[in-house]
Structures are given as C-alpha cells and as structure tokens.
Design an enzyme around this catalytic site. Structure first.
Site, PDB file in Angstrom:
ATOM      1  N   HIS A   1      -2.579  -1.150  -3.314  1.00  0.00           N
ATOM      2  CA  HIS A   1      -3.568  -0.165  -3.412  1.00  0.00           C
ATOM      3  C   HIS A   1      -3.391   1.042  -4.236  1.00  0.00           C
ATOM      4  CE1 HIS A   1      -4.245  -1.849   1.010  1.00  0.00           C
ATOM      5  NE2 HIS A   1      -4.713  -2.769   0.135  1.00  0.00           N
TER       6      HIS A   1
ATOM      7  N   ASP B   1      -4.637  -4.613   6.031  1.00  0.00           N
ATOM      8  CA  ASP B   1      -4.899  -5.579   4.854  1.00  0.00           C
ATOM      9  C   ASP B   1      -3.805  -6.530   4.601  1.00  0.00           C
ATOM     10  OD1 ASP B   1      -6.473  -6.376   2.740  1.00  0.00           O
ATOM     11  OD2 ASP B   1      -5.561  -5.310   1.402  1.00  0.00           O
TER      12      ASP B   1
ATOM     13  N   MET C   1      -0.167   1.204   4.867  1.00  0.00           N
ATOM     14  CA  MET C   1      -1.027   1.821   6.277  1.00  0.00           C
ATOM     15  C   MET C   1      -2.293   0.509   6.164  1.00  0.00           C
ATOM     16  SD  MET C   1      -3.036   5.438   6.782  1.00  0.00           S
ATOM     17  CE  MET C   1      -1.407   6.101   6.439  1.00  0.00           C
TER      18      MET C   1
ATOM     19  N   SER D   1       0.699  -1.114  -0.132  1.00  0.00           N
ATOM     20  CA  SER D   1      -0.104   0.158  -0.158  1.00  0.00           C
ATOM     21  C   SER D   1       1.042   1.202  -0.059  1.00  0.00           C
ATOM     22  CB  SER D   1      -1.002  -0.126   1.168  1.00  0.00           C
ATOM     23  OG  SER D   1      -1.862   0.922   1.095  1.00  0.00           O
TER      24      SER D   1
END
Length: 232
Positions: free
Chosen positions: A70, A167, A164, A44
C-alpha cells in the site's frame, strides 16, 4: 468482504475505472493449473522496511515475486529502484503486459491492482487494473493473492507482512485453499499486526514467523516444494 464469486472462466481483463470492487475480485479468478513457481507478498504499514529485510536476503535464483505494498503511486517506482540497489534479485515497478521472470520482483504501481494472466508456455504476464479500490486500497493485496491462487495454485508461496486492516487475509486463505504454502509475520516483529492477525484468525497461514526468519524459510520452501527456473 462479500461472498466469493464462482470460479468460472473469464475473458481477458480489460478494466474500466468504473468497475466495482466485487467485479475486480471476480476478474482475478482465472484458473490455470501447472504454472511456474511464484512468490506473492503483501504488506502495508511498516512494509517498506519489512520488504527490504525479506528481499535483500533472497538469492538471485529465487522464483519470480509479485508484491502489493500500500503506497501512493508517486513513490512505488523509486521504492522499487531503491530495493533493486540493495538486493541480489532484480526489483522493478510492474508494467502492464510484461512477462514474469524468475529472479525478478515486481512491485505493483500505486495506481493499479496487480493481477497475473497465464501464458500457454506455463508462465505469466502482468496485468494492471485501475478499477475501484478493494478493502479501500489500490493496489489491493486481496486482488493479487486471489489472482495468484487461481493462476499458480500449489506452485505459489504466499506471505503477508505488517500492515493495518484486513487486506490480504481472505486472499491468503484462497491461496492456501488452492494448495499454496503460506506465511504470516508474527506480532512481535510487525509495526502493525492488523493484516497478519486477520489472516491468522482465518486459518490462512501455515506458519507464523518473525520477520528475520521469513526469507530463509522461503528459500528452504522453494528448494523443497518447487523446481526453481532461472530467467533466460
């Protein structure tokens, strides 16, 4: 995350945008032992640079790689094309239904979760899922890791990079429990340590490594653990 669904066999994935997050995760569970080698990478915040570092250091004959980063959907294709210009492996945005080949990295498009479907010959095809976000993300690393755990099992290697939130932490644990070997990026080299930290706290990572050491370790593990097939 809610309790894990049972590992029952499921019909082919035909996804409706109204599916819940739990339903998406459940449909990632499609057990199929004896698959071809595979690397799965989730990232991410800070992941675009981390992926460049890892992928550009891999050899052209590496196993197939699936990636969930992401990123908004308008950027994933150009991101994959940029990586492709910098790497010895091929890098592309994943397309629904395409066969997964060694020496190619498949980046989940920003509008879909990336899952895999096993083929009778021992390979995989890409499945793209436009259902609800999982852990507030689509693509979700957890969805991809769970799919890899169930279709590739011990033939897979899992990597969670800077990012962050949480996930991917549970999905990486499922990969480890399925027999895959798993790596997490260390705190010092992360832009944000959230995702690797959550995975480490769950006991999901066999090793915690600086970013610069992940590609060499993947190469060594591929040689030790899995017979690499080259693309036809």
């Amino acid at each position: 995350m809610s309790a894990r669904p049972s590992g029952t066999m499921l019909p082919p994935i035909e996804v409706s945008p109204s599916l819940s997050a739990d339903a998406i995760l459940a449909r990632a569970r499609v057990p199929a032992p004896g698959r071809q080698p595979l690397i799965a990478i989730g990232a991410s915040t800070g992941g675009t640079e981390a992926l460049r570092v890892v992928l550009s250091a891999l050899e052209a004959g590496s196993p197939a790689i699936v990636i969930s980063q992401h990123m908004p959907e308008m950027f994933t294709r150009s991101f994959a094309e940029r990586l492709d210009s910098l790497c010895r492996i091929r890098v592309k945005e994943a397309e629904a239904g395409e066969p997964v080949q060694a020496g190619v990295a498949y980046v989940a498009p920003g509008h879909s979760h990336l899952l895999l479907r096993a083929t009778p010959a021992g390979g995989y095809t890409v499945q793209l899922d436009r259902g609800s976000p999982v852990n507030r993300h689509r693509p979700s690393v957890d969805v991809m890791f769970r799919s890899v755990a169930n279709v590739a099992g011990r033939q897979a290697l899992g990597v969670i990079l800077t990012g962050m939130g949480r996930d991917g932490a549970e999905g990486l644990l499922e990969m480890r429990e399925a027999g895959a070997y798993t790596l997490a990026q260390d705190e010092k080299s992360c832009v944000v340590f959230g995702m690797p930290r959550e995975a480490i706290l769950r006991g999901a990572a066999h090793e915690v490594l600086p970013l610069s050491e992940i590609a060499p370790r993947l190469t060594a593990l591929c040689r030790q653990r899995i017979p690499v097939r080259t693309a036809p």
